[in-house]
Design an enzyme around this catalytic site. Structure first.
Site, PDB file in Angstrom:
ATOM      1  N   ILE A 131      18.883 -13.194 124.958  1.00  0.00           N
ATOM      2  CA  ILE A 131      18.574 -13.280 126.391  1.00  0.00           C
ATOM      3  C   ILE A 131      17.318 -14.134 126.573  1.00  0.00           C
ATOM      4  O   ILE A 131      16.343 -13.997 125.822  1.00  0.00           O
ATOM      5  CB  ILE A 131      18.355 -11.885 127.013  1.00  0.00           C
ATOM      6  CG1 ILE A 131      19.540 -10.960 126.698  1.00  0.00           C
ATOM      7  CG2 ILE A 131      18.134 -12.003 128.516  1.00  0.00           C
ATOM      8  CD1 ILE A 131      20.882 -11.430 127.233  1.00  0.00           C
ATOM      9  N   SER A 176      19.855  -3.155 121.377  1.00  0.00           N
ATOM     10  CA  SER A 176      19.994  -4.549 120.975  1.00  0.00           C
ATOM     11  C   SER A 176      21.200  -4.669 120.064  1.00  0.00           C
ATOM     12  O   SER A 176      21.567  -3.708 119.370  1.00  0.00           O
ATOM     13  CB  SER A 176      18.744  -5.027 120.233  1.00  0.00           C
ATOM     14  OG  SER A 176      18.941  -6.320 119.686  1.00  0.00           O
ATOM     15  N   ASN A 207      13.056   0.433 128.980  1.00  0.00           N
ATOM     16  CA  ASN A 207      13.159  -0.989 128.688  1.00  0.00           C
ATOM     17  C   ASN A 207      11.970  -1.528 127.883  1.00  0.00           C
ATOM     18  O   ASN A 207      12.083  -2.570 127.247  1.00  0.00           O
ATOM     19  CB  ASN A 207      13.282  -1.762 130.008  1.00  0.00           C
ATOM     20  CG  ASN A 207      13.243  -3.251 129.828  1.00  0.00           C
ATOM     21  OD1 ASN A 207      14.234  -3.890 129.485  1.00  0.00           O
ATOM     22  ND2 ASN A 207      12.059  -3.848 130.068  1.00  0.00           N
ATOM     23  N   TYR A 234      12.208  -3.890 113.860  1.00  0.00           N
ATOM     24  CA  TYR A 234      12.835  -3.922 115.188  1.00  0.00           C
ATOM     25  C   TYR A 234      14.262  -3.382 115.114  1.00  0.00           C
ATOM     26  O   TYR A 234      14.668  -2.558 115.937  1.00  0.00           O
ATOM     27  CB  TYR A 234      12.834  -5.361 115.708  1.00  0.00           C
ATOM     28  CG  TYR A 234      13.525  -5.562 117.038  1.00  0.00           C
ATOM     29  CD1 TYR A 234      12.865  -5.287 118.238  1.00  0.00           C
ATOM     30  CD2 TYR A 234      14.840  -6.035 117.108  1.00  0.00           C
ATOM     31  CE1 TYR A 234      13.490  -5.477 119.459  1.00  0.00           C
ATOM     32  CE2 TYR A 234      15.468  -6.238 118.318  1.00  0.00           C
ATOM     33  CZ  TYR A 234      14.798  -5.951 119.490  1.00  0.00           C
ATOM     34  OH  TYR A 234      15.424  -6.143 120.705  1.00  0.00           O
ATOM     35  N   LYS A 292      15.825  -0.075 117.134  1.00  0.00           N
ATOM     36  CA  LYS A 292      16.941  -0.152 118.071  1.00  0.00           C
ATOM     37  C   LYS A 292      18.146   0.660 117.592  1.00  0.00           C
ATOM     38  O   LYS A 292      18.913   1.201 118.398  1.00  0.00           O
ATOM     39  CB  LYS A 292      17.334  -1.609 118.310  1.00  0.00           C
ATOM     40  CG  LYS A 292      16.264  -2.408 119.065  1.00  0.00           C
ATOM     41  CD  LYS A 292      15.926  -1.782 120.406  1.00  0.00           C
ATOM     42  CE  LYS A 292      14.965  -2.636 121.211  1.00  0.00           C
ATOM     43  NZ  LYS A 292      14.667  -2.067 122.550  1.00  0.00           N
TER      44      LYS A 292
END
Length: 251
Positions: free
Chosen positions: A190, A141, A89, A157, A161
């Site tokens: 989120i 993601s 995570n 990013y 992912k």
């Protein structure tokens, strides 16, 4: 108590989704290893778990350092004799125009978001192979293209992912014969610390919510329930999958 007697190792577990995963798995009977870069905050999560009658221990770990990763796994085996569940995570996101992303920005993002997953998956898999059982859940993601969407300002990013999803599929195929399942969870928007940390423009937040059919951000607990399902025997025939949880955004 669907994880009774299981040992779950969770990275990036001091706050946000990682903390939520740790608390829920402990509630469901797992012995939890709380891993993150700030040990004091990891200890606070352990205190929450033990206060409610659960078992947990904390480790400070830089997920990009193999020796530190191996040490966490070694200490967990010494304490509890096995690792049944790994939840990868730990991660970072940095909002920056593509042409301004430095080599250092790129390396740091890929090191934490992808290399760190690889190192923990490899170290834990060695123990899971001995046990002939185990589950790995990688947090990806929706912002990675293919089974998600491209997103400006976070090219590095998205790349990391996307790598997580590809690695998840390859690991699932390679480890299936050892009774090890590997799946990924792709959250949408989120409500975590990221917006505050990155000083996200409130207008961007409003634009995001407008694109989500459920008209709200998800909360970490909602993601944790999905992670719990994939980590439990309730999903015993699921491996190599990427499960989206985004309030209908991709739809």
């Amino acid at each position: 108590m669907i994880l009774k007697e299981k040992v779950a190792l969770i990275t990036g577990a001091r706050r946000g989704m990682g903390r939520s995963h740790a608390l829920l798995m402990a509630k469901e009977g797992a012995k939890v290893v709380v891993v993150d870069i700030v040990e004091e905050e990891c200890q606070k999560v352990v205190e929450e778990i033990t206060k409610d009658g659960g078992e947990a221990m904390a480790f400070r770990c830089d997920v990009t350092k193999k020796e530190e990763v191996d040490n966490v796994v070694k200490k967990t085996i010494e304490k509890w004799g096995k690792i049944d569940i790994l939840v990868n995570n730990a991660g970072i996101v940095q909002f920056k125009p593509f042409i301004e992303i430095t080599e250092e920005d790129w390396d740091r993002t890929l090191d934490i978001n992808l290399k760190g997953y690889f190192l923990f998956a490899q170290a834990c898999s060695k123990e899971m192979i001995k046990q002939k059982s185990g589950v790995i859940v990688n947090i990806a993601s929706i912002e990675m293209g293919q089974v998600g969407r491209g997103m400006p300002m976070i090219v590095h990013y998205c790349a990391s992912k996307g790598g997580v999803v590809a690695m998840t599929q390859a690991l699932a195929v390679e480890l299936a014969s050892y009774n090890i399942r590997v799946n990924a969870v792709s959250p949408g928007a989120i409500a975590t610390n990221i917006a505050a940390d990155q000083k996200v423009d409130p207008k961007m937040t409003e634009m995001t919510i407008a694109q989500i059919p459920m008209h709200r951000f998800g909360n970490p607990e909602e993601v944790s329930r999905l992670v719990l399902f994939l980590a439990s025997d309730a999903s015993s025939y699921i491996t190599g999958s990427t499960v989206v949880i985004d309030g209908g955004w991709l739809a």
